[in-house]
Design a protein around this motif. Structure first.
Motif, PDB file in Angstrom:
ATOM      1  N   PHE A   1      47.144  10.555  50.355  1.00 41.35           N
ATOM      2  CA  PHE A   1      45.707  10.672  50.619  1.00 41.35           C
ATOM      3  C   PHE A   1      45.463  10.844  52.121  1.00 41.35           C
ATOM      4  O   PHE A   1      44.646  11.678  52.536  1.00 41.35           O
TER       5      PHE A   1
ATOM      6  N   LEU B   1      37.929   8.231  56.537  1.00 48.91           N
ATOM      7  CA  LEU B   1      37.773   8.159  55.090  1.00 48.91           C
ATOM      8  C   LEU B   1      39.041   7.575  54.491  1.00 48.91           C
ATOM      9  O   LEU B   1      40.146   7.993  54.838  1.00 48.91           O
ATOM     10  N   ARG B   2      38.867   6.589  53.613  1.00 49.07           N
ATOM     11  CA  ARG B   2      39.998   5.930  52.979  1.00 49.07           C
ATOM     12  C   ARG B   2      39.934   6.123  51.468  1.00 49.07           C
ATOM     13  O   ARG B   2      38.858   6.395  50.912  1.00 49.07           O
TER      14      ARG B   2
ATOM     15  N   ARG C   1      43.623  13.975  53.811  1.00 52.36           N
ATOM     16  CA  ARG C   1      42.418  13.764  54.624  1.00 52.36           C
ATOM     17  C   ARG C   1      42.565  14.427  55.990  1.00 52.36           C
ATOM     18  O   ARG C   1      41.666  15.125  56.467  1.00 52.36           O
ATOM     19  N   ASP C   2      43.730  14.202  56.620  1.00 58.44           N
ATOM     20  CA  ASP C   2      43.952  14.791  57.942  1.00 58.44           C
ATOM     21  C   ASP C   2      44.027  16.312  57.864  1.00 58.44           C
ATOM     22  O   ASP C   2      43.519  17.018  58.746  1.00 58.44           O
TER      23      ASP C   2
ATOM     24  N   ILE D   1      38.997  15.627  57.916  1.00 54.99           N
ATOM     25  CA  ILE D   1      37.972  14.614  57.619  1.00 54.99           C
ATOM     26  C   ILE D   1      38.302  13.335  58.383  1.00 54.99           C
ATOM     27  O   ILE D   1      39.447  12.901  58.409  1.00 54.99           O
ATOM     28  N   GLU D   2      37.304  12.733  58.987  1.00 52.61           N
ATOM     29  CA  GLU D   2      37.510  11.521  59.777  1.00 52.61           C
ATOM     30  C   GLU D   2      37.010  10.277  59.042  1.00 52.61           C
ATOM     31  O   GLU D   2      36.046  10.335  58.289  1.00 52.61           O
TER      32      GLU D   2
ATOM     33  N   LEU E   1      38.806  17.978  50.527  1.00 51.69           N
ATOM     34  CA  LEU E   1      39.844  16.990  50.240  1.00 51.69           C
ATOM     35  C   LEU E   1      40.632  17.369  48.991  1.00 51.69           C
ATOM     36  O   LEU E   1      41.860  17.280  48.971  1.00 51.69           O
TER      37      LEU E   1
ATOM     38  N   PRO F   1      31.868   9.918  51.076  1.00 50.78           N
ATOM     39  CA  PRO F   1      32.162  11.321  51.385  1.00 50.78           C
ATOM     40  C   PRO F   1      31.024  12.229  50.938  1.00 50.78           C
ATOM     41  O   PRO F   1      30.335  11.961  49.956  1.00 50.78           O
TER      42      PRO F   1
ATOM     43  N   GLU G   1      32.936  17.463  51.924  1.00 51.01           N
ATOM     44  CA  GLU G   1      34.187  16.774  52.268  1.00 51.01           C
ATOM     45  C   GLU G   1      35.084  16.626  51.054  1.00 51.01           C
ATOM     46  O   GLU G   1      36.312  16.794  51.141  1.00 51.01           O
TER      47      GLU G   1
END
Length: 324
Positions: free
Chosen positions: A261, A273-274, A265-266, A270-271, A174, A166, A170
């Motif tokens: 999480f 990303l875990r 993230r959504d 943000i695309e 987050l 990230p 980001e």
């Protein structure tokens, strides 16, 4: 000497030889019975005969249930392995004996699972259970000489290792989105990105395990005790948490953290990303700060250099700046 007897529509073959158990099997044709008997007699003559009766009497389903009780239940990943075993028990191969399962049949299972959308890594884990089961059966369950059909099987390729890190922007988005979902969530994410601790290691951490500038982990993925040095920022995050009566730092459960999480993230837009990418981020930061390999491995808990390398993703632009 082999004896053959027609029983209804089938043929029964029996092999008797001094010094060996009497063996018998039933086949659809006499030719099949003769081929089987010739193979058994040949192995006996060359002292290569291996008693397969126990393997022939034991179905894969029976072996899987025994394996689950004697092996899986004592692993840290018992829950995940039990789910894989449950899937195997529903497959037609579960009704076959250990002695009759072949590599080609397992290849069919492999292709079937891949066609249904399972990842190569998932199918590898499914087959790893079968492979280890055969090893245990051969060494510990009195099935000497049992052929492991997974050994001759081409395993599916795994997906490329992730290198997602990230950006600072980001992470800020987050943390803000996470705070709207649960007050503990941004702290967990920040600690994961700072300490390289896994999700379960973080949520199960107790205040008494934090001594000075070190968090002492007793329950890790590989089962080994690990001491994690804490930065000034990590210590401040931990000290800022309210004290709990049960001694734990967090109330959230591991699955809840992962679900929340994804929501954060959504919400942050943000695309790709875990949560586990935070461990990659923390590992990479250790090297960017100048830690040598052994010190970085002591923090992350990786046992080999190859494992550590999979989690290290140095930014090429930063390396270019160092080159001048």
């Amino acid at each position: 000497m082999a004896y053959y007897e027609k029983r209804g529509e089938a043929w029964r073959a029996q092999v008797r030889r001094k010094g060996y158990p009497t063996l018998s099997a039933t086949f659809d044709t006499k030719a099949e019975a003769q081929r089987w008997a010739a193979g058994i007699e040949g192995d006996m003559s060359r002292s290569r005969y291996v008693d397969q009766r126990e393997a022939e009497r034991t179905s894969l389903a029976e072996a899987l249930k025994r394996y689950r009780a004697e092996v899986s239940d004592h692993k840290k990943g018992a829950k995940q392995e039990a789910a894989r075993i449950a899937r195997w028990l529903e497959h037609p191969l579960a009704d076959k004996s250990l002695a009759e399962i072949t590599s080609s049949q397992l290849a069919g299972y492999r292709d079937e699972r891949i066609a249904l959308g399972a990842s190569g890594a998932t199918v590898r884990l499914d087959l790893a259970i079968i492979s280890h089961l055969y090893t245990v059966a051969s060494k510990e369950w009195n099935m000497d000489g049992l052929n492991n059909p997974v050994h001759n099987l081409r395993l599916p390729s795994t997906s490329k290792s992730r290198d997602r890190r990230p950006t600072t922007a980001e992470l800020e988005k987050l943390y803000a989105a996470a705070a709207d979902i649960h007050p503990e969530l941004p702290v967990i994410i920040a600690l994961a990105a700072d300490t390289a601790m896994r999700r379960s290691e973080l949520v199960l951490l107790r205040r008494e395990q934090v001594k000075g500038k070190v968090a002492y982990l007793e329950d890790t993925k590989n089962g080994q005790r690990r001491a994690v040095p804490l930065s000034t920022r990590a210590l401040a995050l931990i000290k800022g948490l309210p004290a709990r009566l049960d001694g734990r730092l967090f109330s959230l459960k591991p699955d809840s953290v992962s679900n929340y999480f994804a929501l954060a993230r959504d919400a942050a837009g943000i695309e790709d990303l875990r949560l586990h990418d935070m461990r990659h981020e923390a590992t990479s930061r250790l090297f960017e700060m100048g830690l040598p390999v052994m010190e970085a491995a002591a923090v992350t808990g990786h046992k080999t250099l190859s494992q550590l390398a999979r989690y290290t993703h140095l930014r090429p632009e930063d390396i270019a700046d160092k080159l001048g």
